[in-house]
Design an enzyme around this catalytic site. Structure first.
Site, PDB file in Angstrom:
ATOM      1  N   SER A 139     100.998  -1.661  19.387  1.00  0.00           N
ATOM      2  CA  SER A 139      99.992  -1.133  20.101  1.00  0.00           C
ATOM      3  C   SER A 139      99.731   0.221  19.846  1.00  0.00           C
ATOM      4  CB  SER A 139     100.442  -1.163  21.560  1.00  0.00           C
ATOM      5  OG  SER A 139      99.388  -0.606  22.593  1.00  0.00           O
ATOM      6  N   TYR A 152     106.278   1.079  28.608  1.00  0.00           N
ATOM      7  CA  TYR A 152     105.245   0.318  27.731  1.00  0.00           C
ATOM      8  C   TYR A 152     105.306   0.701  26.154  1.00  0.00           C
ATOM      9  CZ  TYR A 152     101.679  -2.576  25.610  1.00  0.00           C
ATOM     10  OH  TYR A 152     100.991  -3.308  24.832  1.00  0.00           O
TER      11      TYR A 152
HETATM   12  P1  NDP Z   1      98.284 -12.218  27.304  1.00  0.00           P
HETATM   13  O1  NDP Z   1      98.825 -11.720  28.439  1.00  0.00           O
HETATM   14  O2  NDP Z   1      96.921 -12.883  27.053  1.00  0.00           O
HETATM   15  O3  NDP Z   1      99.180 -12.884  26.219  1.00  0.00           O
HETATM   16  C1  NDP Z   1     100.679 -12.631  26.373  1.00  0.00           C
HETATM   17  C2  NDP Z   1     101.419 -13.876  25.777  1.00  0.00           C
HETATM   18  O4  NDP Z   1     102.707 -13.565  25.787  1.00  0.00           O
HETATM   19  C3  NDP Z   1     101.192 -15.059  26.598  1.00  0.00           C
HETATM   20  O5  NDP Z   1     100.996 -16.418  25.812  1.00  0.00           O
HETATM   21  C4  NDP Z   1     102.639 -15.148  27.262  1.00  0.00           C
HETATM   22  O6  NDP Z   1     102.771 -16.599  27.491  1.00  0.00           O
HETATM   23  C5  NDP Z   1     103.665 -14.644  26.355  1.00  0.00           C
HETATM   24  N1  NDP Z   1     104.639 -14.089  26.888  1.00  0.00           N
HETATM   25  C6  NDP Z   1     104.846 -13.210  27.871  1.00  0.00           C
HETATM   26  N2  NDP Z   1     106.090 -12.951  28.391  1.00  0.00           N
HETATM   27  C7  NDP Z   1     106.785 -13.867  27.620  1.00  0.00           C
HETATM   28  C8  NDP Z   1     108.199 -14.031  27.383  1.00  0.00           C
HETATM   29  N3  NDP Z   1     109.111 -13.634  28.230  1.00  0.00           N
HETATM   30  N4  NDP Z   1     108.419 -15.208  26.915  1.00  0.00           N
HETATM   31  C9  NDP Z   1     107.602 -15.957  26.177  1.00  0.00           C
HETATM   32  N5  NDP Z   1     106.297 -15.592  26.135  1.00  0.00           N
HETATM   33  C10 NDP Z   1     105.758 -14.559  26.824  1.00  0.00           C
HETATM   34  O7  NDP Z   1      98.156 -10.949  26.321  1.00  0.00           O
HETATM   35  P2  NDP Z   1      97.598 -10.487  24.715  1.00  0.00           P
HETATM   36  O8  NDP Z   1      97.303 -11.744  24.020  1.00  0.00           O
HETATM   37  O9  NDP Z   1      96.604  -9.394  24.934  1.00  0.00           O
HETATM   38  O10 NDP Z   1      98.908  -9.945  24.285  1.00  0.00           O
HETATM   39  C11 NDP Z   1      99.749 -10.224  23.344  1.00  0.00           C
HETATM   40  C12 NDP Z   1     100.451  -9.010  22.661  1.00  0.00           C
HETATM   41  O11 NDP Z   1      99.648  -7.899  22.335  1.00  0.00           O
HETATM   42  C13 NDP Z   1     101.430  -8.161  23.480  1.00  0.00           C
HETATM   43  O12 NDP Z   1     102.659  -7.986  22.633  1.00  0.00           O
HETATM   44  C14 NDP Z   1     100.761  -7.057  24.112  1.00  0.00           C
HETATM   45  O13 NDP Z   1     101.589  -6.033  24.487  1.00  0.00           O
HETATM   46  C15 NDP Z   1      99.982  -6.636  22.639  1.00  0.00           C
HETATM   47  N6  NDP Z   1      98.872  -5.930  22.927  1.00  0.00           N
HETATM   48  C16 NDP Z   1      97.718  -6.283  23.818  1.00  0.00           C
HETATM   49  C17 NDP Z   1      96.787  -5.452  23.740  1.00  0.00           C
HETATM   50  C18 NDP Z   1      95.681  -5.635  24.753  1.00  0.00           C
HETATM   51  O14 NDP Z   1      94.724  -4.811  25.193  1.00  0.00           O
HETATM   52  N7  NDP Z   1      95.178  -6.840  25.266  1.00  0.00           N
HETATM   53  C19 NDP Z   1      96.385  -4.146  22.858  1.00  0.00           C
HETATM   54  C20 NDP Z   1      97.493  -4.078  22.049  1.00  0.00           C
HETATM   55  C21 NDP Z   1      98.759  -4.856  22.096  1.00  0.00           C
HETATM   56  P3  NDP Z   1     103.730 -17.184  28.871  1.00  0.00           P
HETATM   57  O15 NDP Z   1     103.136 -16.311  30.218  1.00  0.00           O
HETATM   58  O16 NDP Z   1     102.992 -18.487  28.798  1.00  0.00           O
HETATM   59  O17 NDP Z   1     105.081 -17.143  28.331  1.00  0.00           O
HETATM   60  C1  8X3 Z   2      97.713  -2.215  24.931  1.00  0.00           C
HETATM   61  C2  8X3 Z   2      96.469  -1.552  24.603  1.00  0.00           C
HETATM   62  O1  8X3 Z   2      95.492   0.753  25.212  1.00  0.00           O
HETATM   63  O2  8X3 Z   2      96.096  -0.613  27.035  1.00  0.00           O
HETATM   64  O3  8X3 Z   2      98.584  -2.304  24.043  1.00  0.00           O
HETATM   65  O4  8X3 Z   2      97.741   0.712  25.845  1.00  0.00           O
HETATM   66  S1  8X3 Z   2      96.436   0.170  25.692  1.00  0.00           S
END
Ligand code: NDP
Ligand code: 8X3
Length: 255
Positions: A139, A152
Site C-alpha cells: 500500500s 497499518y
Molecule cells: P476488501 O475488504 O474488499 O477485501 C479483503 C479480503 O481479505 C476479503 O476477501 C477478506 O475475506 C480477506 N481477509 C481479511 N482478513 C482475512 C483473514 N484473516 N483470513 C483470510 N482472508 C481475510 O479489501 P480490498 O480488496 O481493498 O483489500 C485487499 C488488500 O488490498 C488488503 O491487503 C488491503 O490492505 C490492500 N489495499 C487496499 C487498498 C484500498 O484502498 N482498498 C489500498 C491499498 C492496499 P474474508 O473477510 O471473507 O476473510
Molecule cells: C489503503 C490505502 O490510502 O487508505 O492501503 O492508506 S490508504
C-alpha cells in the site's frame, strides 16, 4: 500446461476482481477467504469458466493453513502465481487512542498471514520455476505516513521490505516477486476500517474518483503476464485526485 494462481482474500474487493480476471483468461484458481457463502458462490460461478478450488481459511490460523495447503488436490502442485491479497486496516485513530487488539489483528493478518501463505506455497512456486510470480499487495501507506496509518502502514512497509528480501533468496529459481502499492481504492476495505459505518465509507470516496478493484485486477494480471525475464519489483498507483499531504507543523503551542 494450464497456469494456476492462488489468491488469498477472494471473497471481495481486489481478490474477487482478480479471480474473475484470471478465470476469464482460463487460469486454474485456488481461492481463499473466511466467508464460506461468498466463497462458495464465487467458486460455483467461476467453475463455469475454469477449474476452481475454494479454501475457507483464516490466514492467521497457521495450523489450518498448513493442513489445507498440504492437502491441495492433485493438479495444484505447481503454482504459476500467488497473490497475497488478504488484509485489512482497522481504525484511523491516533496511536495513543488505538485498540491494541486491532493492532494485533492487523499484524496477524497482514504480516503473519502473508508470511504463512508465502512460506507454505514457496515449494509449489519453485516447482513451477521460470515465469512463476509472488504478487504481494502492499500500500502507499507503507511508503508515506499519514495520521492514523500507524500499525497499518507499518504492516505494509513490512510487505515492501519482505518482497525485496524474497527476491534475493529466490535468486536462481526463476520465481519473481512484486509488490503493488495502491492508494485509495473503493472496496469493503473502508467499511471494515470504519467498523461498518456506511457514512464514513461514503465520505472516504466522495468526489475522490477512487481506483476500482477491476483496475487492480488488471494491474495484477499484467504483472503476472510479463515476459519471464522481467520482474516488476514494485508498482505504486493512486487516483489522480489523491496526492501527498506535505509535511505538517503544529502551531498550537500545546506540546
Ligand atoms: P476488501 O475488504 O474488499 O477485501 C479483503 C479480503 O481479505 C476479503 O476477501 C477478506 O475475506 C480477506 N481477509 C481479511 N482478513 C482475512 C483473514 N484473516 N483470513 C483470510 N482472508 C481475510 O479489501 P480490498 O480488496 O481493498 O483489500 C485487499 C488488500 O488490498 C488488503 O491487503 C488491503 O490492505 C490492500 N489495499 C487496499 C487498498 C484500498 O484502498 N482498498 C489500498 C491499498 C492496499 P474474508 O473477510 O471473507 O476473510
Ligand atoms: C489503503 C490505502 O490510502 O487508505 O492501503 O492508506 S490508504
Amino acid at each position: 500446461m494450464t497456469s494456476t494462481v492462488f489468491i488469498t482474500g477472494a471473497t471481495s474487493g481486489f481478490g474477487e476482481a482478480t479471480a474473475r480476471r484470471f478465470a476469464d483468461a482460463g487460469w486454474k484458481l485456488v481461492l481463499t477467504g473466511r466467508r464460506k457463502e461468498r466463497l462458495d458462490a464465487l467458486c460455483a460461478e467461476l467453475s463455469a469458466k475454469t477449474e476452481v478450488h475454494g479454501l475457507v481459511l483464516d490466514v492467521r490460523d497457521r495450523k489450518a493453513m498448513e493442513q489445507a495447503i498440504a492437502t491441495l488436490p492433485a493438479g495444484f502442485d505447481k503454482l504459476r502465481g500467488l497473490v497475497n491479497n488478504a488484509g485489512l486496516a482497522l481504525g484511523v485513530d491516533a496511536a495513543q487512542n488505538c485498540s491494541l487488539d486491532d493492532w494485533e489483528t492487523m499484524v496477524d493478518t497482514n504480516i503473519k498471514g502473508l508470511m504463512f501463505t508465502t512460506r507454505l506455497l514457496l515449494p509449489r512456486l519453485i516447482a513451477h520455476g521460470r515465469g512463476a510470480s509472488i504478487l504481494n499487495v502492499g500500500s502507499v501507506a507503507g511508503n508515506y505516513p499519514y495520521p492514523g496509518s500507524n500499525v497499518y502502514g507499518g504492516t505494509k512497509a513490512f510487505v515492501g521490505q519482505f518482497s525485496l528480501s524474497l527476491r534475493c533468496d529466490l535468486r536462481g529459481t526463476g520465481v519473481r516477486v512484486s509488490n503493488i502499492e495502491p492508494g485509495l481504492c473503493e472496496s469493503e476495505f473502508s467499511l471494515v476500517r470504519h467498523g461498518g459505518d456506511q457514512a464514513k465509507y461514503d465520505a472516504t470516496y466522495a468526489g475522490a474518483e477512487p481506483i476500482q478493484p477491476q483496475d487492480i485486477a488488471e494491474t495484477i494480471f499484467w504483472i503476472l503476464n510479463q515476459p519471464a525475464h522481467i520482474n516488476i519489483n514494485s508498482l505504486e498507483l493512486m487516483p489522480v485526485r489523491q496526492d501527498f499531504a506535505g509535511l505538517s507543523i503544529d502551531r498550537s503551542n500545546n506540546g
